[in-house]
Every structure is written in C-alpha cells, then in structure tokens.
Design an enzyme around this catalytic site. Structure first.
Site, PDB file in Angstrom:
ATOM      1  N   HIS A 138      18.148  41.194  55.597  1.00  0.00           N
ATOM      2  CA  HIS A 138      17.440  41.078  55.801  1.00  0.00           C
ATOM      3  C   HIS A 138      17.054  42.347  57.370  1.00  0.00           C
ATOM      4  O   HIS A 138      18.205  41.716  57.830  1.00  0.00           O
ATOM      5  CB  HIS A 138      15.909  40.435  55.943  1.00  0.00           C
ATOM      6  N   LYS A 545       1.238  37.996  55.580  1.00  0.00           N
ATOM      7  CA  LYS A 545       1.130  39.525  56.217  1.00  0.00           C
ATOM      8  C   LYS A 545      -0.588  39.848  55.286  1.00  0.00           C
ATOM      9  O   LYS A 545      -1.762  40.308  56.072  1.00  0.00           O
ATOM     10  CB  LYS A 545       1.903  40.372  55.753  1.00  0.00           C
TER      11      LYS A 545
END
Length: 879
Positions: A138, A545
C-alpha cells in the site's frame, strides 16, 4: 522509565546536533541559523507565546523559493532521525532491563501459572498458534529504500554506543560513522523521481524479508521454545509453524492495472530465486559446520557410507540450490534454462527431509547442541518461508469476475449474466462447477480485460499447490462472487483447491456477511471442496471510509462474531483475515490491545493480518523489532484464546447499536450530505497534490474522474492526516457518545470503558488521534487555501473535534490527553516542534502551487513533496 526516556532524549539531541553540522557544511551558516530560528519560534509557539506564533507564520510565509527545500528537508530529516531513535529505544538493552512488558509471552505464562491454567490446554493452544503476516505494498511508505538502508545503519550505531565500556577512541569512531551516515542521507534525494513498478515494490518486500525477518523468525522461535520449556517443561516440535509470511506484492491487482499476469509470474520467479539465494548462503555455512563423522545407522542406510556423512548430504543440497538459482535467473532474464526441473529444488520437502534427517541423527548421536544450532534455524526458515520465500495472495475486485463471465455468456449465446438474479447465477455456476466439460470455447478471443483475468488464473494453474495462499475477492457481496472465481480457476485448469476469500468491506456488506456465507455453506458442491475450512477477510479501510470509525468498528465486530457462531455450528474451521492499516481510520491500534478487543473465539485458528506500507518498516524492519512484534502478537493470540475477553452484555450491545447509528448518520451527513464537503476537502488538504507523489504503483483513485467515493481509503486518510484534522478517525464517534450520555446512559458507557476491551480500545484509539490532531494548524489551511464561503465547514468540524476531546477526557477521568501514557505524550510534544513548521510551510507551498499550477517553480513542487513525507514521518502512522 525516567532514565530510559533521558537516554532517548540524549540520542535524539545527538542526532539533531550531527544533522546541524551536516547542514552547516552543506548549506552554510545562514541557512542553519534560519532553521534554528524557525525551530525556536515553533517551540515557543507550542509553549503558548502568541508573538512567537505570529513570527513563525511571518517567517515561513515569506521564505524565498531558494531556501524552502533546505528548510523543509531539515525538519523532515530530523523527524526521521527521531523515529530511528524511538525505534531503537524499544529494543535497547536499557529498555529490556527497565521493564518486563506485561504484554510479553513470558509475563503471560507467569499469569497462566498463577491462575493454575491447565498445562494440557496451554500446550494445545501453543501448538495451534499461528501468526500469518501478509505484506502489502500500500502506498504509505514515503521513505525511499536508499534512505531506509542508511536509517538501519544509524540504528546499529546507536546500539554500539549503548555499550558503556567503550574507549573514547571507539566512541569517536562510531560517532564519526553516524555523522557520515546522516550526511549521506542529507545528500540523497528523499523523493522518488519515478513511481515504483509492482516489481520494484515486490523487491522492496523481499529485501525486508532478507534483512530482517530471515533473522527474526528463527530467533523468535528460539524464544518461544525457551518460554515453553521454562513454564511448560517441554520443547516445541521442530516442525511447528507458528509464523507464516504471505504477500500481496505482485498479486494484488485490485484497482492496479500495472499488476498483470506477467508481473505475477515474474514476482513468483523472483521470490524463488531469492529463496534459493538465501538458503544457498545458509547451506554453504552449514557445510563448514557439519564436519562430524558419527551418524545413526538409519542415516547411513539412507545416504550411504561417507567419512563426513552430514557434509555429503549438505553439499548435495548446495549443488541443487546452485542449479535452482541458475534456473530462475534464466527465467528472469528470458533465457532458455540451462538446467532441467529435475535438477532443482521446487518443493519444501526436498530441503526439509535431508536436513531433518541430519537433525535427528545428530541428536541420536549425542550432539543435540550442534543440532540445535544453525541447522535448527534453517529448518525453522523452511517451515516459515519455504522455497517460495513467501506465499502469494491474488486479489481482484468482484465485478471484474462478473464481467468476465458475462462476456463468455454473451459469446456462447446464454444472455447477459451480469443482469441475472442471484439465485439464477448460483444455479448456473454450481451446474458448471459440477460439469466435466469446459465452458470457454477454445478459439474464442476475449477482450483485453477478460483476457487478463483468464491469464491470471492460468498463472495460478502453473504453480505447485501452496505457492498461492488464496484468492481474495474485494467488494464481495454475494455467494455468486465466490463461486464465480472457483469457476474461472476450474476453467484455467487449476488442479487443486485454492481458498477463495470474500472480502467484506462496506457497512452493508459486513452486515450481510453471515447471510452470504450461509448461502455458500448450503451449496453441496462448495462444502465438498472446502474440506470444512473457510477464510473470510474483514475490510477496515473502506468500511471506516463508508460509515465512520465507530459504526465500522461495531459492524466489523458483529460480522466476526456472527461468522464465528455460524462456522462453529456447522463444524467449519474459520480463519478471519484482518485488512488493517497503520491508522485509526483503517483499523490500526497497538497490536496487543487490538487483538484482545476481538470477539471471543475469533482467534482460535490463528491470526492472519495485513502489514501495510510504512508499518512494515516500523514493526518488522529490524530483526530485534520484528522479534518483539512476533512476541506481542503471540502473547495476545494466546491470551485471547486462554483468557478470553468477556462476551458483551445485552445493554452494551444496545448502546453500541445506538452509537453506530448516530455516528454513521453524523459522518455521512457531513461527508455525503453536505454539497460543499468535496470542494472543501480538496481545498483544505493536499489531496490533489498527493497524486503527484510517486509513492506506490497503484493509482490513488479507482475512477480518475470520481469524487470522494472513488478515492481509495488510503489517500483519503493520508490527506486528512496532513492537515492535522484527522477527520476519518473520529468524525461522528465523540458526538454519538455525547448524545448517549445526555440521554442518561453515562453509567453504562463508563462500565463499557472499564470492563470491555473492545470499547476501551476504541476510546484509547480516539485519544491517540486527538493528541496528534491540531485545530489551529487545520485553521491555517482553511484561511490560506479555502474559499471564505466554505470556512463554515472547517469551523464546525473543529468545534466538533474540541467537544469530542472533552467527551473522551470525561471518560478517562483525565485533564489531558494521554496522561496514562506520558512517554507517548512526550514523544508527540517533541515531534510537534518539528512538524508544525512543516505544516505551516506546506500551507504556504500549496498556496504558491495553486496560484499558477501550469507554471510551478520546481523548488516549490519539490519542497511540497518533502513536507508531505516529513509530516508523514512526524505522524508515524500515515495511511
């Protein structure tokens, strides 16, 4: 603790002094004086001096373009040096002597002994221990590999300086080396000039395996065995595999068009090449060591009569590994292999069996101390890493598989599969999975997108069983998503079962996880192939999120609990795979606390967890740090299984349901409901500029033209961390708690804090986030970068943040954040002095950058990138 903290401060001071000398030599006294003046103003500003605060703003607001790079670099590099000193302190001799961590394995075993825990139960639980770390690429690792290597060497110097018997000459030599390393770092560009490819990312991961985990795993297993011997009175079996390493590097193609089937194949070849290289080094040393002449009769019968029997066996392995290295080197260089597959090592047992025979023979001949030396370490490495170095996960988004099957269906005239009802999809997939005839016509030419999916499945089919750990389906929503992947693997000719892992990510998908898995388990064909074993991945990033931290956390907990209950009822062995990150908005928390806050029985089949981005370096980057990380993980898993946390009381569940609903409504009301939110977000954070930073190979957005919903969870969190509002990690949580307390339920909330690890960990995570946030700095971003008509949004959010801080303090009965962890509070206070100038400089640079984006001064762009990496270093957990 005071002496230990004093040593840490002294190390930071020494590194800072050497950095100052380097800057003076490289840039001159005037620049050093400017930097020192900014540092003093920042320190005084933090101490509450309003004049110093204004002077700091004026100085950084008027800084010339030619001075911005050295100033930004100075504060950024100091924060990197602080991180090195802090990382070293956790493994220093002084730290080890100062405290025996209550979270360590040895302390856990002491507690188990005091509580008269069943030795048999402990024995059984230790032998089932499994820590599987999945390394991912990531894009939050902002530090270049060139600098990471220098940082490791600086760490080694600090270790040498800790010896109190050094002569003055020896100390001077080490300090000169330190100064040189800091100078090398200063004269190295900290910003990558090109975005890394997926192959570069994989090489970074394998370098970390080689430089740290290769040493750490055998060392941890030795410590684990010594602890078991001390407290349980027995040695662990040599073939025990409590640690496994897997990787997404080269296998994770979700949203990354650069990870192709060819890249996956290349990374798999490279992993085998690197494994052969590392084992060859080990085996060559072992050949020097095993010069003994005596062996057991069984060993002689199997390998023949030789003067030095062990060397004979080991040298044969050395020849095979040399051939293996050449074979994969040829493949990587696109040459015809010089050796055949029959001459090389392709499976773990080809290494394990002869070496284990050596081990047993040495023990039978009274040479246990020799058997338990380097040979045992190599056996442990074979168990953990194998001849593939790590297993690889393949990950792809669910709709890509649906689209591929839909394209096949259209070609053979069976309609539009993507529009079918779920029951019809399942019926079709089960029928095809049970059929012996192929579905895909031989001469069919698929679209490039579908060809890529099919090619990936073919690469999997070419691998031996165990090379690919599992196939993860992101955004999994239905049973057909899982069955579709099984069908594609069957069509590619995969001759064995590969675990197909649904990843449940959004709030709605987490809530539906039990229903989806029930449907799957009701399919006879499916139950037949999984052999009563199932892995399910829980997504932390996208759920937070989607719904905010509090609602996401409770949905994750409930989903895990429901899946544990379902699989226990059906007699299926469940492994939960946790997609955690380094930040609170992505499920990050101190490892021990996070694991003990999991639902009861959710860790009984071990832990599988992603280690992401910069957290790989912080937690695993040095052998001693990695050993400590393994120790903490092992201790937490064993404690969770032997001394499980309490089941939540019905009234706690009711409160969590209320908190979840209220916090989700507040979060979505701001992020989705306010039409001004997206333009505010884009102005108040460096979100758009972040895409220019060549961090990882994966694009920041799933859809380049989309809004916040298309932005990946990592850059979403990274952007808010930069402007110190830290919004994804707290929005909605504190306000929801406040509302519930105002309804007269404060006593229940306090009891949850005191008695329920799940809830107390969430409050602790909030406290950590609040201690790193800063409303004044966030306001500077607004006033300089945001249109006035949008200021109300920032003002409302900052007011909410301040109210939330007071709410959390009322729960912890403290007057200041982090009062119970003073060394963390001190660390944050020290970092703020260096991070504040970077934040204020970033505001100024963003203003200059956006004034004329078509003609940006290269120094402004470079300095802006440095502030981004510097703030990331200051905050520690970035994305």
């Amino acid at each position: 603790m005071t002496q230990e903290y004093s040593t840490l401060r002294n190390n930071i001071s020494m590194l800072g002094r050497f950095l100052g000398e380097t800057i003076n030599d490289a840039q001159g006294e005037d620049i050093l004086e400017l930097i020192e003046n900014i540092r003093k103003l920042s320190r005084n500003s933090r101490a509450g001096d309003d004049k110093a605060r204004q002077a700091l703003l004026d100085t950084l607001g008027s800084i010339s373009n030619e001075n911005i790079i050295p100033v930004a670099r100075a504060f950024s590099q100091f924060l990197n040096l602080t991180n090195i000193a802090e990382q070293y302190q956790t493994i220093s001799r002084e730290h080890s002597l100062a405290q025996s961590s209550s979270q360590s394995l040895s302390e856990l075993f002491k507690r188990l002994k005091e509580q008269n825990a069943s030795v048999e139960e402990v024995h059984k639980t230790v032998e089932k221990l499994l820590i599987e770390l999945v390394l991912t690429a990531h894009p939050t690792e902002t530090t270049r590999r060139s600098l990471i290597h220098k940082h490791i060497e600086i760490n080694k110097c600090l270790s040498k300086l800790e010896h109190h018997d050094l002569t003055e000459k020896e100390r001077n030599i080490i300090e000169r080396l330190l100064l040189r390393l800091i100078a090398e770092a200063w004269h190295t560009n900290e910003i990558r000039t090109v975005r890394p490819t997926p192959f570069d990312e994989a090489k970074w991961g394998f370098a970390m395996l080689e430089n740290s985990l290769w040493q750490a795993v055998p060392e941890f297993l030795r410590q684990l065995n010594e602890t078991a011997r001390e407290f349980l009175g027995y040695d662990l079996p040599v073939g025990l595999k409590p640690v496994r390493i897997s990787s997404w590097m080269g296998g994770d193609r979700d949203g990354n068009p650069f990870v192709t089937a060819q890249i996956t194949k290349k990374v798999l070849y490279f992993a085998r090449w690197k494994a052969a290289d590392l084992f060859l080094q080990d085996i060559s040393k072992l050949a020097d060591e095993l010069s003994m002449m005596k062996c057991s009769d069984e060993f002689r019968d199997k390998y023949g009569e030789h003067l030095e029997p062990y060397r004979f066996v080991v040298k044969n392995l050395r020849n095979q590994l040399t051939a293996t290295l050449a074979y994969f080197d040829d493949h990587l260089s696109n040459r015809t292999p010089r050796v055949s597959e029959s001459e090389i090592i392709l499976e773990d047992n080809q290494l394990w069996e002869p070496l284990y025979d050596c081990y047993q023979s040495l023990i039978q001949c009274g040479m246990r101390i020799i058997a338990n030396g380097s040979l045992l370490d190599i056996l442990h490495r074979i168990s953990c890493f194998g001849v593939t170095l790590s297993q690889m996960d393949i990950r792809q988004e669910s709709t890509r598989h649906t689209d591929a099957i839909a394209e096949i269906m259209r070609y053979i005239g069976l309609g539009d599969y993507s529009q079918w009802m779920e029951d019809d999809k399942q019926a079709f997939l089960i029928r095809e999975l049970s059929s012996r005839r192929p579905l895909i016509p031989q001469n069919w030419t698929p679209s490039p997108e579908t060809k890529e999916i099919l090619d990936t499945c073919k690469v999997i089919a070419q691998q031996k069983q165990g090379v690919i750990a599992c196939y993860v389906i992101s955004m999994a929503r239905s049973a057909s998503d899982v069955l579709a992947v099984h069908l594609l693997l069957k069509e590619a000719g995969v001759p064995y079962h590969i675990p197909v892992v649904p990843l449940f990510e959004t709030l709605e998908d987490l809530d539906a996880a039990e229903k989806v898995m029930t449907q799957l388990f009701n399919v006879g064909w499916y139950r037949g192939v999984i052999n009563n074993r199932q892995m399910v991945m829980i997504g932390y990033s996208d759920s937070a999120k989607d719904a905010g931290m509090m609602a996401a956390s409770w949905a994750q907990y409930r989903a895990q609990e429901a899946l544990v209950n379902l699989t226990e009822k059906l007699g299926i062995e469940l492994t939960l795979f946790h997609g955690r990150g380094g930040t609170i908005g992505r499920g990050g928390a101190p490892a021990h606390a996070a694991l003990l806050s999991q639902p009861p029985r959710s860790l009984k089949n071990g832990l599988r967890v992603t280690e992401q981005g910069e957290m790989i370096r912080f937690k695993l980057g040095l052998p001693a740090v990695a050993v400590e990380t393994f120790d903490l993980y092992a201790s937490a898993i064993l404690e969770a299984n032997l001394l499980p946390p309490p089941e939540p009381k019905p009234e706690w569940r009711t409160i969590m349901d209320e908190l979840s609903t209220i916090s989700c409504d507040i979060y979505r009301g701001v992020v989705r409901g306010d039409k001004d939110f997206v333009p505010y977000f884009r102005s108040a954070t460096p979100e758009q500029e972040l895409s220019k930073l060549p961090l990882g190979s994966r694009p920041a957005k799933r859809n380049p033209n989309g809004g916040v919903e298309s932005l990946r969870a990592i850059p979403w969190i990274f952007a808010w961390m930069q402007n110190r509002l830290m919004l994804p990690a707290w929005l909605g949580a504190g306000a929801a708690i406040r509302q519930v307390i105002e309804q007269g339920k404060g006593d229940i909330i306090h009891k949850m804090c005191e008695n329920w690890p799940f809830f107390s960990t969430r409050i602790g995570m909030l406290e950590m986030v609040f201690s790193k946030s800063d409303t004044w700095l966030s306001q500077q971003y607004d006033q300089r970068l945001v249109k006035k008509e949008l200021w109300y949004l920032g003002e409302n959010l900052r007011k909410q943040l301040e109210d939330d801080i007071q709410t959390v303090l009322s729960l912890s009965h403290q007057s200041e954040l982090m009062s119970d962890l003073p060394w963390i509070a001190d660390s944050i206070a020290l970092r703020n002095i260096y991070t504040d100038p970077l934040n204020l400089l970033q505001v100024e640079l963003l203003h200059r950058f956006r004034e004329n984006p078509e003609q940006v001064n290269p120094d402004v762009e470079q300095a802006l990138m440095i502030t981004i990496t510097g703030i990331a270093a200051g905050m520690r957990n970035t994305g």
